[in-house]
Motif scaffolding. Structure first.
Motif, mmCIF file in Angstrom:
data_model
loop_
_atom_site.group_PDB
_atom_site.id
_atom_site.type_symbol
_atom_site.label_atom_id
_atom_site.label_comp_id
_atom_site.label_asym_id
_atom_site.label_seq_id
_atom_site.Cartn_x
_atom_site.Cartn_y
_atom_site.Cartn_z
ATOM 1 N N ARG A 118 0.840 -1.214 0.000
ATOM 2 C CA ARG A 118 0.000 0.000 0.000
ATOM 3 C C ARG A 118 0.868 1.255 0.000
ATOM 4 N N PRO A 123 -3.103 -0.973 -5.012
ATOM 5 C CA PRO A 123 -4.469 -0.818 -4.500
ATOM 6 C C PRO A 123 -4.720 -1.700 -3.284
ATOM 7 N N SER A 124 -5.540 -1.185 -2.376
ATOM 8 C CA SER A 124 -5.841 -1.933 -1.158
ATOM 9 C C SER A 124 -7.337 -2.076 -0.927
ATOM 10 N N THR A 125 -8.132 -1.858 -1.985
ATOM 11 C CA THR A 125 -9.582 -1.977 -1.829
ATOM 12 C C THR A 125 -9.964 -3.394 -1.408
ATOM 13 N N THR A 126 -9.353 -4.386 -2.042
ATOM 14 C CA THR A 126 -9.539 -5.782 -1.635
ATOM 15 C C THR A 126 -8.193 -6.487 -1.731
ATOM 16 N N TRP A 127 -8.080 -7.628 -1.051
ATOM 17 C CA TRP A 127 -6.835 -8.384 -1.103
ATOM 18 C C TRP A 127 -6.566 -8.849 -2.533
ATOM 19 N N ASP A 129 -7.447 -7.439 -5.365
ATOM 20 C CA ASP A 129 -6.991 -6.322 -6.201
ATOM 21 C C ASP A 129 -5.503 -6.069 -5.993
#
Length: 208
Positions: A118, A123-127, A129
């Motif tokens: 991160r 991206p850290s919206t979901t694992w 992603d």
């Protein structure tokens, strides 16, 4: 059969042969410029995608192509030298604690790599992603993160043999080093970045 008929049959045969040859060449060229390029780009990730789609090459390549479209132009964020040193120290601590607490160390390693990713702009919206984006920029080492996740999800690490946990941590170290290693963008002037301090010797990180 007359001479004209023989000539007509020969011409028709030649046309059919030429058409088949062109088709074979086109398929081969497509494999070289499409699937071949993706295989070279993704390496082990290509094989993993192929296995995930039950050997369906087109489905696997469609997934990988979509990943490229989403993340190929992602710009990796700079990591200040001080932050790099802290990450290296934390990773070393995780490895030192592995002997006494292997399951906890694997879980901590996954969290640390995720935090580092991160900070690097992934991206850290979901694992998923984050893992997909990393697979585009670090396809040779992202499998280490996947192994950490598989071992630690839902507290499963307590049920995994210690040797498997150790191997997952060792392989994840390759991704950690890819992310923490100094890059050209780290040396560009940053408005709020702290400068100075020695660069950590990443290649001396110890294996558990």
């Amino acid at each position: 059969m007359s001479t004209h008929a023989l000539i007509a049959v020969a011409v028709a045969t030649a046309v059919i042969f030429l058409g088949v040859s062109v088709a074979v060449w086109a398929v081969g060229r497509g494999a070289r410029t499409g699937g071949g390029t993706l295989r070279r780009r993704f390496g082990p990730e290509y094989d993993a995608a192929l296995a995930r789609h039950g050997g369906e090459r087109k489905a696997a390549e469609r997934e990988l192509s979509e990943r490229l479209g989403r993340y190929e132009h992602l710009r990796v964020s700079p990591l200040p030298a001080a932050a790099r040193e802290q990450y290296v120290a934390r990773w070393t601590g995780i490895q030192e604690r592995f002997v006494d607490a292997p399951a906890r160390s694997v879980a901590d390693a996954e969290l640390l790599v995720g935090e580092l990713a991160r900070d690097r702009g992934f991206p850290s919206t979901t694992w998923d992603d984050m893992a997909d984006a990393l697979s585009v920029h670090a396809p040779r080492s992202v499998h280490g993160l996947r192994e950490l996740h598989t071992a630690s999800v839902g507290g499963r690490a307590r049920e995994v043999p210690t040797e498997e946990l150790r191997e997952a941590l060792v392989r994840a170290r390759d991704l950690f080093e890819d992310l923490v290693r100094a890059r050209p963008e780290d040396h560009r002037p940053q408005r709020h970045a702290r400068r100075g301090g020695p660069r950590p010797a990443v290649n001396r990180l110890r294996r558990p």
